[in-house]
Design an enzyme around this catalytic site. Structure first.
Site, short mmCIF file in Angstrom:
data_model
loop_
_atom_site.label_atom_id
_atom_site.label_comp_id
_atom_site.label_asym_id
_atom_site.label_seq_id
_atom_site.Cartn_x
_atom_site.Cartn_y
_atom_site.Cartn_z
CB SER A 122 -4.29 4.29 -4.43
OG SER A 122 -3.75 4.92 -3.33
CD GLN A 123 -4.71 10.71 -8.07
OE1 GLN A 123 -3.54 10.40 -7.81
NE2 GLN A 123 -5.16 11.94 -7.97
CD GLU A 124 -11.34 6.58 -9.17
OE1 GLU A 124 -11.31 6.64 -10.41
OE2 GLU A 124 -12.01 5.73 -8.52
CG PHE B 141 -1.41 5.21 9.06
CD1 PHE B 141 -1.93 4.78 10.27
CD2 PHE B 141 -2.18 6.06 8.27
CE1 PHE B 141 -3.19 5.18 10.69
CE2 PHE B 141 -3.45 6.47 8.68
CZ PHE B 141 -3.95 6.03 9.90
CG HIS C 247 -2.09 -0.93 1.05
ND1 HIS C 247 -1.94 -2.29 1.09
CD2 HIS C 247 -3.41 -0.69 0.81
CE1 HIS C 247 -3.12 -2.86 0.89
NE2 HIS C 247 -4.03 -1.92 0.72
N PRO C 248 0.45 2.24 -0.80
CG PRO C 248 -0.78 3.72 -2.15
CD PRO C 248 -0.77 2.31 -1.65
CD GLN D 292 -3.23 8.49 -1.17
OE1 GLN D 292 -2.73 9.56 -0.83
NE2 GLN D 292 -2.52 7.38 -1.25
N1 LIG Z 1 -1.86 3.98 3.24
C1 LIG Z 1 -3.16 3.86 2.94
O1 LIG Z 1 -4.03 3.82 3.79
N2 LIG Z 1 -3.46 3.80 1.62
C2 LIG Z 1 -4.72 3.73 1.14
N3 LIG Z 1 -5.93 3.86 1.85
C3 LIG Z 1 -6.92 3.86 0.93
O2 LIG Z 1 -8.12 3.99 1.18
N4 LIG Z 1 -6.40 3.75 -0.32
C4 LIG Z 1 -5.04 3.66 -0.24
O3 LIG Z 1 -4.21 3.53 -1.13
#
Ligand SMILES: NC(=O)N[C@H]1NC(=O)NC1=O
Length: 174
Positions: A84-86, A119, A67-68, A88
């Site tokens: 993930s972009q959406e 995290f 996970h980023p 964040q």
């Molecule tokens: N680090 C982390 O929580 N990453 C994420 N959370 C989320 O909802 N999408 C992600 O990529």
């Protein structure tokens, strides 16, 4: 898409569509494809959850490390997956002031140093302020508690990604 349509997919198409429901871990949908025919969307979710639970702790931590960071380098450089972009963006992380970015970066790096994985929180279910507070709070938890908590968040992210993929079609019967 209804459950019959999902069950009729070849594994190549299934992976094309569901390959990122667990961030950068296509091996998970690839592994649970064997359980077709799925009864429902909840059934797919349950198979994914059972597969994750069956992994050794090293495997669970491996999933976490795929996970980023929230508001991390990949967000700045445009290298996030579309999901993930959406997520964040939904939580407000694409709209941070420079001092907020440095604050998140320093909390993320403290967290990683302490626990050995990033995290993780389901960003679609909170805003950036609550998430930052939660990150500060969780820094005080034990490694074991955080590992369990983070896997729970991965499953929430997965559930929302699955719903997003399948239920966006109004004719669905899932
Ligand atoms: N680090 C982390 O929580 N990453 C994420 N959370 C989320 O909802 N999408 C992600 O990529």
């Amino acid at each position: 898409m209804d459950i019959n349509a999902v069950n009729a997919l070849s594994y190549e198409d299934f992976l094309e569509i569901f390959g990122n429901v667990i961030e950068k871990c296509p091996i998970i949908p690839a592994a649970i494809w064997i359980h077709r025919p799925f009864k429902s969307l909840a059934d797919i979710e349950a198979h994914i959850s059972d597969f994750i639970d069956s992994l050794p702790e090293s495997g669970k931590e491996g999933i976490l490390r795929c996970h980023p960071d929230l508001a991390g380098r990949e967000l700045q450089s445009g290298a996030l997956t579309r999901d993930s972009q959406e997520e964040q963006h939904a939580a407000g992380f694409t709209d941070l002031r420079p001092e907020e970015v440095s604050h998140m970066r320093s909390l993320n790096s403290e967290y990683k140093q302490r626990f050995g994985f990033p995290f993780i929180i389901c960003a679609r279910l909170s805003g950036k302020r609550d998430i930052t507070r939660e990150l500060q709070r969780r820094l005080g938890d034990s490694r074991e508690a955080e590992r369990v908590r983070a896997i729970g968040e991965v499953k929430k992210i997965c559930a929302l990604r699955l719903r997003n993929l399948v239920l966006s079609d109004p004719t669905n019967k899932l």
